[in-house]
Scaffold this active site. Structure first.
Site, PDB file in Angstrom:
ATOM      1  N   HIS B  51       0.860  -1.190   0.000  1.00 15.44           N
ATOM      2  CA  HIS B  51       0.000   0.000   0.000  1.00 15.44           C
ATOM      3  C   HIS B  51       0.898   1.242   0.000  1.00 15.44           C
ATOM      4  O   HIS B  51       2.041   1.193   0.468  1.00 15.44           O
ATOM      5  CB  HIS B  51      -0.888   0.017   1.251  1.00 15.44           C
ATOM      6  CG  HIS B  51      -2.063  -0.915   1.168  1.00 15.44           C
ATOM      7  ND1 HIS B  51      -3.097  -0.907   2.077  1.00 15.44           N
ATOM      8  CD2 HIS B  51      -2.385  -1.890   0.260  1.00 15.44           C
ATOM      9  CE1 HIS B  51      -3.988  -1.827   1.751  1.00 15.44           C
ATOM     10  NE2 HIS B  51      -3.577  -2.439   0.663  1.00 15.44           N
ATOM     11  N   GLU B  53       0.975   3.856   1.840  1.00 15.29           N
ATOM     12  CA  GLU B  53       1.483   4.284   3.153  1.00 15.29           C
ATOM     13  C   GLU B  53       2.680   3.448   3.586  1.00 15.29           C
ATOM     14  O   GLU B  53       3.666   3.979   4.105  1.00 15.29           O
ATOM     15  CB  GLU B  53       0.391   4.141   4.233  1.00 15.29           C
ATOM     16  CG  GLU B  53      -0.869   4.942   3.986  1.00 15.29           C
ATOM     17  CD  GLU B  53      -1.949   4.091   3.326  1.00 15.29           C
ATOM     18  OE1 GLU B  53      -1.669   3.450   2.286  1.00 15.29           O
ATOM     19  OE2 GLU B  53      -3.079   4.089   3.835  1.00 15.29           O
ATOM     20  N   CYS B  81      -6.077   1.684   6.098  1.00 22.94           N
ATOM     21  CA  CYS B  81      -6.639   0.378   6.495  1.00 22.94           C
ATOM     22  C   CYS B  81      -5.961  -0.046   7.803  1.00 22.94           C
ATOM     23  O   CYS B  81      -5.033   0.614   8.266  1.00 22.94           O
ATOM     24  CB  CYS B  81      -6.381  -0.635   5.381  1.00 22.94           C
ATOM     25  SG  CYS B  81      -4.677  -1.236   5.321  1.00 22.94           S
ATOM     26  N   CYS B  84      -2.091  -0.343   7.544  1.00 23.65           N
ATOM     27  CA  CYS B  84      -1.352   0.925   7.417  1.00 23.65           C
ATOM     28  C   CYS B  84      -1.465   1.762   8.690  1.00 23.65           C
ATOM     29  O   CYS B  84      -0.490   2.400   9.113  1.00 23.65           O
ATOM     30  CB  CYS B  84      -1.840   1.690   6.196  1.00 23.65           C
ATOM     31  SG  CYS B  84      -1.421   0.816   4.660  1.00 23.65           S
TER      32      CYS B  84
END
Lengths: 153, 153
Positions: B51, B53, B81, B84
């Site tokens: 992801h 992040e 999420c 993260c």
């Protein structure tokens, strides 16, 4: 659940202790094959995401050729933190088996149960306490030695 | 909070869309310097943890030479999420600014507030809705195009 995979995760945790890393080990298994295995490398790699579970999941994705780890089971010596529990949701693993509970950050049953929360798009059932004593001991021994070293210095 | 960093995160999100990745971008800032920036690369890397992040936090740790990202602020176009948000706890970032809320997996205020949960060993306050419309639009456009393409095939 097969204890031999937790034994393997424990062997990884012990390697971490020898390298002065918080000793946590993780193994990802699919169809009786180990597809990912790692220990925590946060200090060695200077990487806040380098927990054993994240590294083992990434290795499994590489081995299997994609980010979906369906039919994969994770064995980890310490209850996953929010980051690692979240990674298990995102990678859609099948089962999670952990050794020692983590009262400070455990998100697979202790503080919360992220991977069993019905609001997320994937759920992975959790069994804790697998080889619990041995998994807790490797951590306890590590921190005891750290304290003794500190007291001596 | 400085909107220019969310603009930069948005530019990364748009790059992701061009590469057929779910368009989310993230930027890590310390003392007015961008120390990490990335877009989601889950499909490109075949990595469930890739992801925006996570990639931006890892890059920031590399830039700064260690896993502790104290005094770092994260700007991300979509609400983090659990994975993260957990990584932001683990890396001890200072502030989290996000654009669009995520009703499906958002853990910085929508489904839960992981980074503000007092039980963890670090807390990072969250401000959502920064350039919200633009951040939501890049996602909406991406999924609309995906559907149209599917309908045509």
């Amino acid at each position: 659940m097969e204890e031999k995979y937790m034994e393997l995760a424990l062997a990884w945790a012990r390697k971490a202790a020898d390298l002065d890393e918080v000793p946590v080990g993780a193994v990802v298994v699919r169809d009786g094959q180990v597809v990912g295995e790692a220990h925590n490398r946060r200090e060695l790699d200077g990487d806040p995401t380098a927990h054993a579970e994240i590294l083992a999941l990434r290795q499994a994705a590489k081995t299997l050729g994609g980010w979906r780890l369906m039919d994969c089971d994770v064995y980890v010596t310490l209850e996953p933190c929010p980051m690692c529990a979240g990674a298990m949701i995102n990678s859609r693993v099948r089962h999670i088996y952990y050794g020692a509970a983590d009262p400070k950050a455990g998100c697979c049953g202790t503080l919360m149960s992220l991977t069993e929360d019905e609001r997320f798009n994937h759920r992975a059932p959790v069994v804790g306490g697998v080889l619990e004593e041995a998994c807790a001991k490797v951590l306890k021994d590590f921190f005891r030695k750290k304290r003794e070293k500190k007291d001596r210095s």
